[in-house]
Design an enzyme around this catalytic site. Structure first.
Site, short mmCIF file in Angstrom:
data_model
loop_
_atom_site.label_atom_id
_atom_site.label_comp_id
_atom_site.label_asym_id
_atom_site.label_seq_id
_atom_site.Cartn_x
_atom_site.Cartn_y
_atom_site.Cartn_z
N LEU A 33 -14.79 -3.89 -8.54
CA LEU A 33 -15.30 -5.35 -8.24
C LEU A 33 -15.50 -5.37 -6.68
O LEU A 33 -16.42 -5.86 -6.42
CB LEU A 33 -14.11 -6.38 -8.51
CG LEU A 33 -13.94 -6.82 -9.81
CD1 LEU A 33 -12.67 -7.79 -10.11
CD2 LEU A 33 -15.02 -7.48 -10.59
N GLY A 36 -12.40 -2.92 0.52
CA GLY A 36 -12.08 -3.51 1.88
C GLY A 36 -11.29 -2.32 2.36
O GLY A 36 -10.91 -1.47 2.02
N ALA A 37 -10.70 -2.77 3.67
CA ALA A 37 -9.80 -2.10 4.73
C ALA A 37 -8.67 -1.91 4.15
O ALA A 37 -8.04 -0.56 4.18
CB ALA A 37 -9.62 -2.72 5.99
N ASN A 38 -8.08 -2.69 3.05
CA ASN A 38 -6.95 -2.56 2.48
C ASN A 38 -6.76 -2.14 1.10
O ASN A 38 -5.56 -2.04 0.66
CB ASN A 38 -6.07 -3.76 2.65
CG ASN A 38 -5.61 -4.02 4.18
OD1 ASN A 38 -5.55 -3.18 4.84
ND2 ASN A 38 -5.50 -5.42 4.26
N GLY A 39 -7.76 -1.54 0.52
CA GLY A 39 -7.72 -1.21 -0.86
C GLY A 39 -9.02 -1.50 -1.74
O GLY A 39 -10.00 -2.08 -1.25
N VAL A 41 -10.42 -3.24 -5.35
CA VAL A 41 -10.20 -4.20 -6.41
C VAL A 41 -10.95 -3.55 -7.57
O VAL A 41 -12.38 -3.66 -7.63
CB VAL A 41 -10.48 -5.56 -6.01
CG1 VAL A 41 -9.93 -6.48 -7.07
CG2 VAL A 41 -9.67 -5.95 -4.65
N LYS A 54 -5.65 -4.68 -7.82
CA LYS A 54 -5.96 -4.05 -6.58
C LYS A 54 -4.84 -2.86 -6.15
O LYS A 54 -3.65 -2.88 -6.34
CB LYS A 54 -5.50 -5.16 -5.49
CG LYS A 54 -5.86 -4.68 -3.93
CD LYS A 54 -6.18 -5.84 -3.02
CE LYS A 54 -6.58 -5.28 -1.65
NZ LYS A 54 -6.91 -6.33 -0.83
N ASP A 146 -7.75 -15.43 7.49
CA ASP A 146 -8.89 -14.94 7.31
C ASP A 146 -9.89 -15.64 6.17
O ASP A 146 -10.39 -15.23 5.25
CB ASP A 146 -8.85 -13.48 6.75
CG ASP A 146 -10.06 -12.49 7.04
OD1 ASP A 146 -10.97 -12.93 7.90
OD2 ASP A 146 -10.18 -11.40 6.83
#
Lengths: 328, 246
Positions: A33, A36-39, A41, A54, A146
Site C-alpha cells: 500500500l 515510508g521512513a519507518n516501514g 504497509v 505494517k 505529523d
C-alpha cells in the site's frame, strides 16, 4: 546504520504468507500500500478479512507506534486513527526477524484527492470533522504531531476523515516526535516544537491552506506575512482569514475553540449571503409573476375539463330518465 | 535508571577526507569513549562518489551512529531526524544492557521480549529521550565545495536547536569547522544551550583544498574530555557515560 527508504527491502510479494511468531495468526499478502521512513504497509488478508499490515526492520519504531495506537483506543469515541488488531514478529525463511503490527484497513482517497474529485465545498466539512477528532485526542493528553493531507484518508460513505499514520503522536508537553516542514510551526518560525494542542491547530490551518494550494509553496520571506498573503489571495480561504491566521498565531487553546470560531464565521457568511438573496428575490419578483399566472390558467383549464364531464354526466342522466319515461 | 549525558558528534560533509588519520578509526575511538558519531553527507548538483559514500557509512557504523546522504534542501529535516534517531539508538543500547542485567546472564534485547512487554520498555526509552541531557558537537567540513552550502547548513542547525530545545532535558551544543586557519579544526562556538547564538560565524571561514576529517574527529574528542574534567571539578557525580550502543 544507514537510513534509507524501505522500499522493497522485505522480500514480500503477493501471496506471501506472514506467520506470527507469538500469536500464530497467518496473514496472506495482497499488495503493497505504501512505504515510508519507518516501514512498509501491506494490504493483507486474515481469514478473508482485509487488514493493513505494517512491517519494519526497526522493531522499536513498531513498538513505539503500537503504543500510540493502544493509547488511541483508550480515547473514547475517537475514530481518528486506525484500530489496532495484532502485534507480532515474523521470521523469514532466511532466518531474519521483522516486527509488524496489524490494523484496520482504512480505504479511500487522501484528503486532497477527495476534495479534487468531490468539490471544494467538502473542505470546510472535513476540517470541522478533523477538529472534532483532534479535540478528543487532546483531551486524552496527546498531540497528533505529523498532521498532513497524505496521512488523512476520507472513507465513507458518509465521508469521514481518518488518519492512517500515527507515528508522530506525542504526549502533551514533550518534544514533537515527527513532523513535515510545511505543516510545522517551527519551520515557519511561528513557535516551538513542544507538543501542545496549538501545534496541531497550526498544522490544521496549514492543511486548510494546502487545500487551496494543492501543490504547496516554498517559504520565502517566511513567517506570518507570507501565509497571510496566500490566504487573502484565495477565494476558498479568504472568508476564514481571521480563524486561519488566528490558528497560525496560536490564538486557540483547544480544537473546539477553533471549530466554534469557524462555525461562527460560517454563520456570519450565511447571513450575508441570505440578505443578498432576499434583495435578489425582490428584484426577480416581477419577472416570476407571469409564470405564476400562467400556472393559474393551467389550473383553470383542468377545472373546466372536470365541469364538462360533470355536465355531460348530468345531461346524460336526465336524458336517461327522459327515455325511461317515454318507454314506460 | 540514572540519566547521564548523551554525547554525539554530528559531522556534516560532502565527500572524502584526504589528509591525516583514517576517520573511520577515529570514529571507533569516539565510540570507545561513549561518544557516538553521526554523519550527514550533503549533495547539491554534485553526487557523492562511491568512495565518499563508503566513508560516510563507515564513520557512522564504527562510531555507533546514524548516517544519511541528502540534498541540501532536505538538510533541516534530516539533521534533526538523524540526531533524534541516534539518541534513541543509544538509549536503546542502554536499556538493552539493563535488561540483560535484570533478566540474568543471557543476552536479552528489547526485541526478545513478547510484544506486550516491549511496549512498556519502549515507554521508558521514550521517557529517557525526553529528559536526558544531550551534548552535540557539530563538526562542519568547510572545504571549497561546501562553501555555497553553508547557509543551508546554518539554517539546519537552527532547526536542530529548535527541535532539541523542545525537550525538557538540557542541551549543549558546540560548533567546530575543519580545516581551521592554523589547526586541523577550529572552534567557532563553545558549549552553549543555544545554537541561535551562532550568527555570523560562517562569514569568517576560509576555504582551502584539504579535508582532514580524521584529525578533526580526533581533536573534537578532546573538547568533550576537557569539559568532562571541568565538570568533575564541580563534583558532578551523576555524569554517567553511555559506552554502549546497538
Amino acid at each position: 546504520m544507514m537510513m534509507n527508504s524501505m522500499k522493497s527491502q522485505f522480500n514480500v510479494t503477493k501471496g506471501t504468507c506472514i506467520d506470527g511468531k507469538w500469536h500464530k495468526n497467518r496473514y496472506l499478502i495482497e499488495k503493497e500500500l505504501g512505504y515510508g521512513a519507518n516501514g512498509v504497509v501491506y494490504l493483507a488478508r486474515l481469514k478473508g478479512t482485509l487488514v493493513a499490515l505494517k512491517m519494519s526492520d526497526n522493531g522499536l519504531s513498531v513498538t513505539s507506534e503500537v503504543n500510540v495506537l493502544k493509547s488511541f483506543s483508550k480515547v473514547q469515541g475517537s475514530t481518528l486513527g486506525p484500530s489496532l488488531l495484532d502485534v507480532d514478529d515474523w521470521k523469514t525463511s532466511q532466518g531474519k526477524t521483522y516486527s509488524f503490527y496489524v490494523m484496520e484497513y482504512i480505504h479511500g482517497p487522501d484528503l486532497l484527492k477527495f476534495i479534487e474529485s468531490n468539490g471544494s465545498s467538502w473542505t470546510i466539512v472535513l476540517i470541522l470533522q478533523l477538529l472534532n477528532d483532534l479535540d478528543q485526542l487532546h483531551r486524552a493528553g496527546w498531540v497528533f504531531g505529523d498532521l498532513k493531507p497524505e496521512n488523512l484518508i476520507v472513507t465513507g460513505p458518509p465521508p469521514k476523515i481518518r488518519c492512517i499514520d500515527v507515528g508522530g503522536t506525542t504526549m502533551k508537553g514533550r518534544a514533537i516526535k515527527e513532523f513535515t516542514e510545511f505543516y510545522d510551526r517551527g519551520y515557519w518560525g511561528l513557535g516551538s516544537r513542544k507538543a501542545d494542542p496549538a501545534y496541531d491547530l497550526f498544522a490544521t490551518a496549514m492543511i486548510f491552506i494546502n487545500c487551496a494550494y494543492p501543490s504547496r509553496f516554498n517559504k520565502d520571506s517566511g513567517g506570518l506575512d507570507q501565509l497571510r498573503g496566500r490566504v487573502k489571495q484565495s477565494k476558498l480561504l479568504q472568508p476564514y482569514e481571521q480563524v486561519i491566521v488566528g490558528a497560525l498565531k496560536g490564538r486557540y487553546q483547544s480544537a473546539l475553540e477553533m471549530k466554534r470560531a469557524l462555525l461562527d464565521e460560517m454563520s456570519a457568511l450565511q447571513t450575508k449571503k441570505n440578505t443578498k438573496t432576499v434583495t435578489r428575490n425582490a428584484k426577480a419578483a416581477n419577472q416570476s409573476a407571469p409564470i405564476r399566472s400562467r400556472s393559474r390558467q393551467h389550473k383553470k383549464s383542468k377545472g373546466g375539463f372536470k365541469e364538462t364531464v360533470m355536465l355531460i354526466l348530468v345531461i346524460s342522466c336526465l336524458y336517461f330518465f327522459y327515455i325511461y319515461g317515454q318507454l314506460v | 535508571m540514572k540519566t547521564g549525558t548523551l554525547k554525539q558528534i554530528l559531522l556534516i560533509t560532502d565527500g572524502c577526507s584526504n589528509q591525516g588519520e583514517d576517520p573511520i578509526a577515529m570514529a571507533a575511538l569516539a565510540k570507545e569513549q561513549g561518544i557516538s558519531v553521526n554523519v550527514i553527507g550533503v549533495m547539491e548538483n554534485d553526487v557523492i562518489d562511491d568512495q565518499g559514500l563508503k566513508e560516510i557509512e563507515g564513520i557512522a557504523m564504527s562510531g555507533g551512529g546514524v548516517s544519511q546522504v541528502v540534498y541540501a534542501k532536505q538538510l533541516s529535516q534530516t539533521v534533526q531526524m538523524v540526531t533524534r534517531k541516534a539518541m534513541t539508538q543509544t538509549l536503546q543500547g542502554v536499556v538493552n544492557r539493563e535488561l540483560t542485567q535484570i533478566l540474568g546472564n543471557k543476552q536479552t534485547t528489547i526485541e526478545d521480549l513478547p510484544p506486550d512487554q516491549r511496549g512498556e520498555v519502549m515507554e521508558v526509552v521514550d521517557e529517557l529521550g525526553e529528559t536526558v541531557e544531550v551534548e552535540v558537537l557539530i563538526l562542519i567540513d568547510t572545504s571549497a565545495s561546501m562553501k555555497h552550502k553553508l547557509p543551508t547548513v546554518k539554517e539546519a542547525l537552527f532547526d536542530l536547536s529548535l527541535s532539541l530545545n523542545a525537550r525538557s532535558g538540557q542541551n549543549r551544543f558546540s560548533l567546530f569547522v575543519f580545516p581551521g586557519k592554523k589547526n586541523d579544526v577550529e572552534k567557532m562556538l563553545d558549549w552553549t544551550p543555544k545554537l541561535e547564538s551562532l550568527t555570523s560565524i560562517f562569514s569568517k571561514l576560509s576555504t582551502g583544498g584539504i579535508t582532514p576529517t580524521g584529525p578533526a574527529i580526533r581533536e573534537a574528542l578532546t573538547y568533550f574530555n576537557k569539559k568532562r574534567s571541568l565538570r568533575n571539578l564541580l563534583s558532578r557525580d551523576d555524569d554517567e557515560f553511555y559506552e554502549e550502543s546497538i
